[in-house]
Write an enzyme that holds these catalytic residues in place. Structure first.
Site, PDB file in Angstrom:
ATOM      1  N   ASP A   1       0.834  -1.195   0.000  1.00  0.00           N
ATOM      2  CA  ASP A   1       0.000   0.000   0.000  1.00  0.00           C
ATOM      3  C   ASP A   1       0.871   1.249   0.000  1.00  0.00           C
ATOM      4  OD1 ASP A   1      -2.008   1.832   0.106  1.00  0.00           O
ATOM      5  OD2 ASP A   1      -2.784   1.253   2.065  1.00  0.00           O
TER       6      ASP A   1
ATOM      7  N   GLU B   1      -8.239   9.065   4.401  1.00  0.00           N
ATOM      8  CA  GLU B   1      -7.237   8.594   5.345  1.00  0.00           C
ATOM      9  C   GLU B   1      -6.442   9.752   5.955  1.00  0.00           C
ATOM     10  OE1 GLU B   1      -4.319   6.307   3.206  1.00  0.00           O
ATOM     11  OE2 GLU B   1      -4.987   7.094   1.321  1.00  0.00           O
TER      12      GLU B   1
HETATM   13  C1  BGC Z   1      -4.709   3.629   0.722  1.00  0.00           C
HETATM   14  C2  BGC Z   1      -5.237   2.487  -0.101  1.00  0.00           C
HETATM   15  C3  BGC Z   1      -5.288   2.868  -1.545  1.00  0.00           C
HETATM   16  C4  BGC Z   1      -3.923   3.370  -1.990  1.00  0.00           C
HETATM   17  C5  BGC Z   1      -3.856   3.796  -3.430  1.00  0.00           C
HETATM   18  C6  BGC Z   1      -3.438   4.180   0.155  1.00  0.00           C
HETATM   19  O1  BGC Z   1      -2.993   5.303   0.849  1.00  0.00           O
HETATM   20  O2  BGC Z   1      -4.474   3.184   2.037  1.00  0.00           O
HETATM   21  O3  BGC Z   1      -6.490   2.102   0.383  1.00  0.00           O
HETATM   22  O4  BGC Z   1      -5.673   1.759  -2.303  1.00  0.00           O
HETATM   23  O5  BGC Z   1      -3.554   4.481  -1.201  1.00  0.00           O
HETATM   24  O6  BGC Z   1      -4.481   5.014  -3.634  1.00  0.00           O
HETATM   25  C1  BGC Z   2      -2.125  11.005  -3.286  1.00  0.00           C
HETATM   26  C2  BGC Z   2      -3.294  10.112  -3.650  1.00  0.00           C
HETATM   27  C3  BGC Z   2      -3.122   8.765  -3.004  1.00  0.00           C
HETATM   28  C4  BGC Z   2      -2.879   8.917  -1.528  1.00  0.00           C
HETATM   29  C5  BGC Z   2      -2.588   7.599  -0.920  1.00  0.00           C
HETATM   30  C6  BGC Z   2      -1.950  11.073  -1.799  1.00  0.00           C
HETATM   31  O1  BGC Z   2      -0.825  11.816  -1.458  1.00  0.00           O
HETATM   32  O2  BGC Z   2      -2.304  12.294  -3.824  1.00  0.00           O
HETATM   33  O3  BGC Z   2      -3.309   9.964  -5.050  1.00  0.00           O
HETATM   34  O4  BGC Z   2      -4.198   7.926  -3.223  1.00  0.00           O
HETATM   35  O5  BGC Z   2      -1.786   9.781  -1.284  1.00  0.00           O
HETATM   36  O6  BGC Z   2      -2.091   7.711   0.371  1.00  0.00           O
END
Ligand code: BGC
Ligand code: BGC
Length: 820
Positions: free
Chosen positions: A295, A496
């Site tokens: 991840d 998140e």
């Molecule tokens: C998230 C995932 C997601 C990935 C790709 C991560 O930060 O925890 O759930 O699939 O980013 O965007």
């Molecule tokens: C990115 C997102 C990504 C996420 C995952 C961000 O910094 O811009 O594209 O899904 O991080 O953690």
């Protein structure tokens, strides 16, 4: 750490049975692949950092687009633009002009409630709402539709479903969870996998209308201490299996082809490096034969590793690095060298690549042809298709939960005079939540959701059709007294990290929604509250001020589903009853972070499973206790370290390779930093910190529960500490505020440090307003007003050169900024 454990994990029989002809085909491919090709298969960069030429040169196995990441940075691009980009990567992977093998690459994306990154897609209610609907068959339909809308863009792989079983609703990803109840998550996970991938016992499995699914995040993401994103899960192994692994049981049974490793740790050990859980449990005992993907640079948090150098993850059982980093080639070269040097056994590489190829063969990628040649590719008409929206609207209807209905106010007559107020009424950004067009889901407008219906629009249609009169008035003002007021309000979007909260108070510093509700009550206008939220929150005041109160979660693009339920049919009969029931109990007090069915002190306001129907007699009064917990006025001085770290703080040091240790006793060491307790005025009232110059090192005052320090920022606060500098900095020195892994605000203070060299004890006063946005190469921007709500480390010093300092008396004080 290996876990000689007494707990046994079930062996799962997958609907996708091993197939000897597939294995023979893989053997044949493997025997012809060079080591470079094999390592390339194990690397998944992000589209912002990888070209088709890279895919060809490095034989990359996959690419992903992160939240809000779209072809050429143009969010309004069409299906054809996605397909063209997918074609370019695909063609590069199939190009044999260098004499090497053609192995189709696969593109992964986050379609976690419909295809969130795609403007115009059908967006379903978030998982917490779907949990309340208690309709596994509907979940499967949602999976099928999502797969078709993904296929229209030529992509192959969905990072969904999230099967987290969330046990502390302060976690900002609570809405991604179907339920705190492992059973509900188990009932759903397999259905979603089957919807996305097709039934693995039939020919529809991974055909042109289906995509590869991912069960995530393995394991224990919903059980971190205090609900901290990317935090530590300290459950014992039985709870890990019986609670947190529930979704994997049915996902694996349904034949899910990929599992995503989690950011979190289990008893301090990061899952990306957890050999016991990834290899011993998931692969060996449970029998998972698909691939484990990482991840988002999560492997970089493993102790001893970094984002660009991480044999530990592969050795633990990770099969593919998700490396969202511009320098991913360094990770490729390091990994290659580590295999050549025997740090990573070739047998492990062969196993990883076998799993990757197995998924590709099962998904038919060798036969499906170029993305543009696939039957659904480029079909803009499928994206947000009317028949898809019908299902999303049904999901909205079924997920609404009625908590209060005094005097049977609901259902309303659509022939009445209805005033619709609140900032959520006509607010598509709020109603879609996170993972919608942008990563955090903030700041979107109707332009980003063509074809969508806001809650207001749905109400307006229903009322107009029946001959009533509906007026939108966000601030609640009116000339003509309405028969009823509907107030739509709630949480703003988040995803998140940024969605974590310290307690369950709804908008602690802002009573405007409550005031709005009370205003109607004071004028004897019956009031219906519609609450947009990603989790249960303490809203006793708002409940008291409303006659009817329904939780509408984050319903997605089909806001009309709300009007379907709250209004009667034209003939006066009940049109759609409320059928949603809570899959997370509702708190009675705002400090009930963990509040779960079966807990010893289980004392919810509304229990698990609660939810009224129209025929239920509601007995809830307007006199719920409003003395939940008031956010204490913050004191002028917040002491952090005074002779010792004061609760809730403790000291941590971190070396250059994520080797982190809590400092206890009088001396603690990690690779690049040593800390010892020394005397200033009395015994051991200061700490000496020595950096050895062998790489980055940090000392920090840290806590495990997010702290809201916004008052200090707003009231001219400063971070103040006493410092003695006994050696000139050899590299830049950073003063850091931390809000979790890769969530830091860094301020360079090399000059301030150099200025007090050899001057004995000095006091440094740093205005909080000097701290910059949290930012990263990948687009995460968190302005101070936001991260001062999320602080885990209010004081950190970071440098990579040699340095010798002693600190004491660390505090944050109001009304001193500017006076330094
Ligand atoms: C998230 C995932 C997601 C990935 C790709 C991560 O930060 O925890 O759930 O699939 O980013 O965007
Ligand atoms: C990115 C997102 C990504 C996420 C995952 C961000 O910094 O811009 O594209 O899904 O991080 O953690």
């Amino acid at each position: 750490m290996s876990n000689p454990s007494a707990v046994t994990w079930p062996k799962i029989t997958s609907a996708a049975q091993p197939d000897p002809t597939v294995e023979v085909r893989i053997d044949e491919l493997l025997s012809r692949m060079t080591l470079e090709e094999k390592v390339g298969q194990m690397i998944q960069p992000e589209i912002r950092h990888v070209t088709p030429q890279d895919v060809k040169d490095y034989h990359l196995g996959s690419v992903l687009n992160g939240g809000g990441s779209v072809p050429h940075g143009n969010r309004y691009c069409k299906a054809a633009d996605w397909v063209a980009m997918a074609d370019a990567y695909y063609a590069a992977s199939m190009d044999t002009s260098d004499g090497r093998l053609a192995i189709p690459m696969m593109w992964g994306t986050d379609a976690v409630h419909g295809v969130g990154n795609l403007v115009g897609a059908t967006l379903f209610p978030h998982n917490i709402a779907l949990g309340a609907a208690n309709n596994p068959e509907l979940i499967r339909r949602i999976g099928e539709i999502t797969a078709r809308e993904i296929a229209a863009t030529g992509l192959d792989w969905d990072f969904s479903p999230t099967v987290a079983v969330v046990r502390d609703d302060r976690w900002g990803r609570t809405y991604e969870s179907y339920s705190e109840d492992p059973q509900r998550v188990r009932e759903y996970a397999g259905e979603m996998v089957e919807g996305l991938q097709g039934d693995a016992r039939t020919n529809e499995f991974l055909d042109q209308f289906h995509v590869i699914a991912t069960a995530k995040h393995f394991l224990g993401d919903g059980g971190t201490v205090n609900g901290i994103d990317r935090g530590d899960n300290r459950d014992d192994e039985t709870r890990l299996r019986d609670i947190h692994a529930a979704g994997y049981m049915s996902a694996l049974e349904a034949g899910v082809q990929t599992v995503m490793a989690s950011f979190n740790s289990w008893h301090g050990e990061r899952l990306h490096g957890h050999h016991y859980l990834l290899t011993e449990v998931l692969k060996n005992q449970m029998g998972f034969d698909g691939l484990v993907v990482g991840d988002w640079n999560g492997h970089g948090f493993i102790s001893g590793a970094s984002v660009l150098d991480c044999p530990q993850a592969i050795n633990a059982g990770l099969d593919m690095f998700m490396v969202a980093h511009p320098e991913w080639k360094t990770l490729y070269h390091n990994t290659l060298a580590q295999v050549q040097e025997g740090v990573i056994p070739i047998t492990r590489v062969d196993d990883a690549v076998r799993r990757i190829l197995r998924v590709k063969v099962r998904a038919g990628l060798f036969e499906k042809g170029a993305p543009s040649s696939r039957p659904l590719a480029g079909r803009d008409d499928l994206i947000g298709a009317a028949e898809h929206r019908v299902v999303a609207r049904q999901a909205v209807r079924e997920s609404l939960v009625l908590l209060k209905n005094k005097n049977s106010l609901l259902p309303l007559s659509p022939r009445s005079k209805v005033l619709v107020a609140g900032d959520g009424a006509d607010n598509i950004s709020k109603q879609t939540g996170g993972w919608s067009v942008t990563w955090q889901g903030t700041g979107n407008t109707m332009e980003d959701f063509p074809g969508a219906t806001t809650i207001w629009m749905g109400i307006e249609q229903a009322v107009a059709a029946a001959g009533g009169q509906a007026t939108l008035s966000p601030d609640g003002s009116f000339n003509d007294k309405p028969d009823v007021a509907i107030v739509v309000f709630g949480e703003d979007p988040y995803a998140e990290m940024q969605g974590d909260v310290q307690n369950l108070l709804y908008k602690p510093a802002d009573n405007s929604d409550w005031e709005l509700l009370k205003k109607f009550k004071a004028q004897d206008i019956p009031v219906v509250a519609l609450f947009i939220t990603g989790r249960p929150l303490w809203v006793n005041k708002e409940l008291n001020a409303s006659d009817a109160f329904a939780v509408i979660w984050q319903p997605g693009t089909e806001g009309a589903g709300v009007a379907d339920v709250i209004f009667r049919a034209a003939d006066g009969s009940v049109f759609h009853d409320f059928t949603g029931r809570l899959t997370f109990p509702w708190p009675k007090r705002p400090d009930q972070g963990p509040l779960n069915l079966g807990d010893e002190n289980y004392d919810p306001l509304f229990a698990y499973g609660y939810g009224l129907s129209y025929s239920d007699k509601d007995t809830l009064g307007d006199d719920l206790s409003e003395e939940g917990m008031t956010i204490q006025e913050t004191s002028d001085v917040l002491e952090i370290f005074n002779r010792r770290p004061l609760a809730p703080w403790h000291i941590e040091i971190e070396g250059s390779r994520n080797d982190r240790s809590e400092a206890h006793g009088n001396i603690t060491r990690v690779s690049t930093v040593t800390i010892s307790a020394v005397d200033r005025d009395v015994q051991e009232d200061a700490r000496r910190v020595v950096w050895n110059g062998a790489g980055l090192g940090m000392v920090a005052l840290a806590t495990r529960d997010r702290q809201v320090l916004i008052d200090y920022l707003n009231e001219d606060g400063a971070l103040i500490f006493d410092l003695k500098v006994d050696q000139a900095p050899a590299a830049e020195v950073i003063l850091r505020l931390g809000c979790g892994p890769s969530c830091n605000s860094d301020l360079e203070i090399t000059e301030e440090i150099t200025a007090i060299l050899n001057k004995g004890w000095q006091t440094l006063t740093i205005d909080l307003k000097r701290f910059p946005d949290v930012g990263s190469d990948f687009g995460l921007v968190l302005p101070p007003e936001e991260f001062f709500h999320l602080v885990l480390e209010p004081f950190g010093l970071v440098t990579s050169g040699e340095l010798d300092i002693t600190f004491a008396n660390v505090r944050i004080e109001k009304h001193v900024a500017g006076k330094a």
